[in-house]
Design a protein around this motif. Structure first.
Motif: not given
Length: 1001
Positions: A850-851, A875-885, A910-911
């Motif tokens: 949508n954006n 101090k983590a190697e990467d970060a998990i990203m969640l969708d809007k739901d 989808d995201y």
């Protein structure tokens, strides 16, 4: 606009062409080419070299010489970011691939042409041709050219030839004889000035054969045993085989000579007695012979054929017979009616290479009662070879020898004084400065030699203030631009003070270097202020090899506003290209100089001077910070034109808070010069800038990437020069698309798929004037090949919307076309794929379609960067990203998979970006007969998974062993992960688009 065609008759071009024909050292040719182009080797200069040198020299010149010249020329242009003519590349490639060296050592020969260039004012000189140029083609052996005989050129022959052409009346209508004629250059010059008879000799038959060939190539005829030359036969030269040791007295006396000449014949101690015997017989042609001393003929002391007064070095002060050049005809003309001279005389040119050998020659000459007069200083020839860097005329001495009875030689007088206690009178001792004196002076000079500190800068760079600073020390003396007169003389440039400069300063650059810069000193150190453009070709190599050097730079933005007060500003006058050349030359000598910026001198003079003194290994003195206002005794005579501002100063003044307006008519000059300044500024230990960083230079993850080449726009540039415009869309708004590529074993993995996606992304963003697929491939391949990157490398491929005509958001301002960037790096996988990584979940959510649709692989990565900051903080190697739901989408940099009870799961795209490595791994899962499921996955499913891994081009297939503090599985890399890592590695080894020219070793 194309360069204007160069005039071959213009002095700089004439010198370049003459140097090429003379096969001068290739570094000298490149330096002369710079002068022709006003400081750089322009396309016009390259065209001149191609039309007048290389295309005419093909098939005639020594191929290795041409090949080496082309290599140096192309390198010079490329280093200065110039455009090399296609013809030069093609000719160099031809020499490299199609030809082998066409000459071999031994008796192989090459042809070089010596061009004597007569300066203005020489038209009345009988030896001056109408063209003011005398070209002498000479065939010489290859080993002489390369210096196997000890000298790559013949300085004494060149000097003697200049002498003959400068004073033709001394040889015209006279019978002349040369001892040891070599290639015949001196004899050809004698014929040119119409000597009545020219006889050339050599003791080597092969040399004599080559000499005859050279005479014939200069349209001269060979006489064997004929009559003397006559006006009807002006081109006849006689050649005789004359070994000194076997030459008979009758044979020598029958020659009936007026003038004897010899060049570089004082070299072999074994041959010297035979040489002096030959000279003694010839010079005593008209005298009865007496007894012998040590086998050398001795004359009757009652006969006086000296005709000399006791004077120093042949000077004849107040002599009415001296002409306007101070040349005394009664001394040097054997036919003069003055005095009682009846015999011939000899002119010997030589270089003292061994003091003991020369002392032996003097001793033998003394025993033979031959007078020696040194004419070197009193009778200098005209400089007819201004282009010859390899010819150092200051090293050559010219002696006049004649028979002598009344006055004993200096050697004999010293022996007499030593053996009999006789006091030797001063007038006799001043006849000639012997090698013994020369040796004593050298020893004295060595004892008093000052340690030279060379300062190199462009004009208007605070160099005079720095000179005043060093002049305040109690252990140093200073010189203000000692090479200025030489620079003005050679370049012919006009200055308001030109005539005064040339009349009051030494204009012979060789003498300046040897006698002024490195002459005896009164103090421990000597500070020499140099302007970079004054370092012209032809100066002695000692200038760069001796002493300590440093470079002072100043931003052209600060130089140019005041530069045109005395001379019109130009790239050549500014001299920054030569300053870069000086830095590179010193670095190649293993003596990279310190570089200081005038801005630092102004901002913190004490710290900057202390640092410079440390670099030069001299103690700092507080006196360097202040001086009295007004003119100084050390000022050059040009001070009234250039030094008005600095004469008002009493120290280094603080810089203006705000600068002067820039004169925009000089904008093009600024564009040319600023990159050179920035190139040198990188070598300043402490840089001065508006936003000065206190941090030291960081260490690179892979040190080899410190030196790499990147493609930007349409060119390949070094790392620090690989930049885009501030008007580029990627700067203005992150308006760009990109791909990551990996190189394995000479192949680019999944290249076509990545190109598909970058074109899709560019189309989605409505880019215009996009490069073609083949153009992008060519740029990628060229960049990898230039870097030699064929394995374990990563490419960041970016395509921006391009440069804007003015700042702003609208794509309507993008009228230049897209900007392509190919950034290659040596880069192994960025994660620990053996032991696994730790992940945390970010609060930052992944963009929704949508954006901003994540399927567009764009450079606007702030959404991902915010999540990465959270990962760094944890101090983590990467970060998990969640969708809007609240479902897992991906990490901030990679796609993500999990394994649960033998089933492989991955979130819908989808995201997130549907990664190419993600798709590859999904295919491998299916091929390995594993169950693959693509669906919405909650975060808790990842917390409780048996295995988790991430995928991406930069990291490949990376196991995750901990998420949000939860151990995944048993905390080790799982079996499915290992299995897929292995098949993925095998696939990267076997597939990919090959890089052209790569051959697996």
């Amino acid at each position: 606009m194309a360069d204007q065609e160069l005039d071959p008759s213009a002095p700089p071009c004439l010198c370049l062409l003459s140097a090429f024909l003379a096969m001068e050292p290739t570094d000298s040719l490149v330096s002369l080419a710079r002068v022709c182009g006003g400081g750089s080797v322009t396309e016009g200069v390259q065209r001149f070299i191609w039309d007048h040198c290389l295309s005419r020299g093909a098939g005639k010149f020594h191929v290795p010489y041409l090949k080496n010249f082309l290599k140096k020329l192309i390198t010079e242009v490329e280093l200065n970011h110039g455009v090399v003519l296609d013809e030069l590349y093609e000719q160099y490639a031809y020499y490299m691939t199609s030809l082998k060296d066409n000459l071999v050592k031994g008796n192989a020969r090459v042809c070089k042409c010596i061009s004597f260039l007569f300066p203005d004012g020489c038209f009345e000189l009988p030896s001056c041709p109408n063209s003011r140029k005398l070209v002498v083609p000479l065939q010489c052996s290859l080993n002489m050219l390369e210096g196997d005989t000890g000298c790559s050129v013949w300085p004494s022959s060149l000097f003697l030839s200049e002498f003959i052409l400068s004073f033709p009346e001394l040889f015209s209508n006279k019978s002349c004889f040369e001892v040891g004629s070599g290639v015949g250059l001196v004899g050809i010059c004698l014929a040119h000035v119409n000597a009545s008879k020219v006889t050339l000799s050599d003791g080597d038959l092969l040399t004599l054969m080559n000499l005859k060939l050279n005479l014939e190539s200069n349209n001269l005829s060979i006489e064997t045993d004929g009559p003397e030359r006559t006006p009807g036969d002006p081109n006849m030269v006689k050649c005789i085989h004359l070994p000194w040791e076997s030459a008979s007295e009758n044979e020598l006396q029958d020659l009936r000579l007026d003038v004897v000449l010899g060049a570089d014949i004082i070299y072999d101690p074994v041959c010297l007695p035979h040489l002096v015997r030959v000279l003694a017989i010839i010079l005593n042609q008209n005298k009865s012979m007496g007894g012998k001393v040590n086998g050398i003929n001795k004359w009757n002391a009652d006969d006086n054929c000296d005709g000399f007064d006791s004077k120093v070095n042949g000077a004849n002060q107040g002599n009415p017979n001296a002409d306007c050049d101070g040349f005394d005809k009664t001394i040097c003309d054997p036919t003069s009616n003055s005095g009682s001279r009846k015999g011939p005389m000899a002119y010997i040119a030589f270089v003292i290479r061994n003091t003991n050998t020369f002392n032996q020659f003097l001793s033998l000459v003394g025993q033979a009662s031959i007078t020696i007069t040194d004419l070197t200083e009193s009778h200098k020839p005209i400089s007819l070879l201004p282009y010859m860097q390899s010819y150092d005329r200051s090293e050559v001495r010219l002696l006049l020898l004649s028979c002598k009875f009344a006055t004993p030689t200096i050697t004999a007088l010293r022996l007499l004084s030593k053996n009999h206690g006789t006091t030797v009178k001063e007038p006799y001792l001043l006849l000639f400065q012997t090698a013994f004196h020369h040796q004593q002076m050298e020893e004295q000079k060595e004892a008093m030699e000052a340690e030279v500190i060379h300062s190199w800068s462009a004009p208007r760079s605070l160099s005079t203030s720095l000179m005043y600073s060093f002049a305040q020390r109690n252990d140093i003396e200073v010189l203000d631009e000692p090479l200025y007169a030489n620079f003005v003389r050679v370049t012919g440039l006009d200055r308001p003070y030109r005539e005064e400069l040339l009349s009051k300063m030494e204009s012979d650059g060789n003498k300046v270097v040897k006698e002024v810069i490195f002459g005896p000193g009164r103090k421990k150190y000597r500070f020499v202020k140099h302007i970079a453009k004054q370092r012209l070709c032809g100066l002695p190599n000692d200038l760069m090899k001796r002493g300590k050097h440093f470079i002072l730079i100043r931003n052209p933005l600060d130089i140019l506003p005041s530069f045109d007060k005395v001379v019109p500003p130009s790239f050549f006058e500014l001299g920054l290209a030569e300053l870069v050349s000086i830095y590179n030359d010193l670095r190649e000598l293993g003596r990279a100089p310190p570089v200081i910026d005038s801005a630092d001198l102004q901002r913190d003079p004490e710290a900057t001077l202390r640092g410079l003194c440390d670099e030069l290994d001299i103690p700092f003195q507080d006196a360097m910070l202040k001086w009295e206002a007004g003119p100084k005794p050390v000022d050059g005579l040009w001070a009234p034109w250039w030094y008005k501002s600095v004469h008002k100063s009493t120290g280094f003044e603080q810089p203006r808070k705000y600068p002067l307006p820039f004169p925009f008519p000089l904008y093009d000059l600024l564009e040319q010069s600023l990159p050179l300044y920035n190139m040198l500024r990188r070598h300043v230990k402490q840089t001065s800038c508006l936003l000065k960083s206190p941090l030291p230079p960081p260490d690179l993850p892979v040190p080899a990437n410190e030196k790499l080449l990147a493609w930007v726009g349409d060119e390949i540039l070094p790392r620090d020069s690989a930049k885009v415009s501030v008007f580029d869309s990627v700067v203005q708004g992150g308006d760009s698309v990109w791909e990551g590529l990996r190189v394995y074993s000479g192949k680019i993995f999944k290249l076509e798929e990545h190109l598909d996606r970058i074109f899709d992304s560019a189309k989605a963003l409505a880019f215009k004037n996009v490069p073609t697929r083949e153009e992008i491939k060519e740029a990628i391949f060229s960049t990898l090949i230039r870097n030699g990157m064929f394995d374990n490398a990563h490419i960041r491929l970016s395509l921006t919307r391009g440069k804007k005509v003015t700042s702003g958001m609208s794509p309507a301002f993008n009228l230049y076309g897209c900007t392509l960037i190919v950034l290659p790096e040596w880069k192994p996988p960025v994660y620990d794929n053996t032991h696994g990584i730790t992940l945390v979940t970010a609060t930052t959510r992944r963009n929704s379609p949508n954006n901003l649709d994540s399927k567009i692989h764009h450079n606007n990565l702030l959404n991902n960067i915010l999540a990465k900051i959270e990962g760094n903080n944890a101090k983590a190697e990467d970060a998990i990203m969640l969708d809007k739901d609240g479902y897992v989408s991906e990490t901030n940099a990679t796609n993500i998979f999990l394994v649960k009870k033998g089933r492989v799961l991955t979130p819908h795209a989808d995201y997130c970006l549907p990664g190419i490595t993600r798709a590859t791994v999904m295919d491998l899962v299916v091929k390995e007969k594993l169950v693959l499921e693509e669906r919405r996955i909650s975060l808790s499913e990842f917390h409780t998974a048996d295995e988790v891994w991430t995928t991406g081009t930069m990291g490949e297939l990376t196991p995750a062993v901990k998420i949000d503090g939860r151990i995944i599985g048993n905390g080790q890399v799982g079996p499915v992960t290992l299995r897929l890592q292995n098949v993925y590695k095998k696939m990267t080894e076997e597939s990919g688009v090959p890089i052209p020219t790569y051959v697996k070793s």
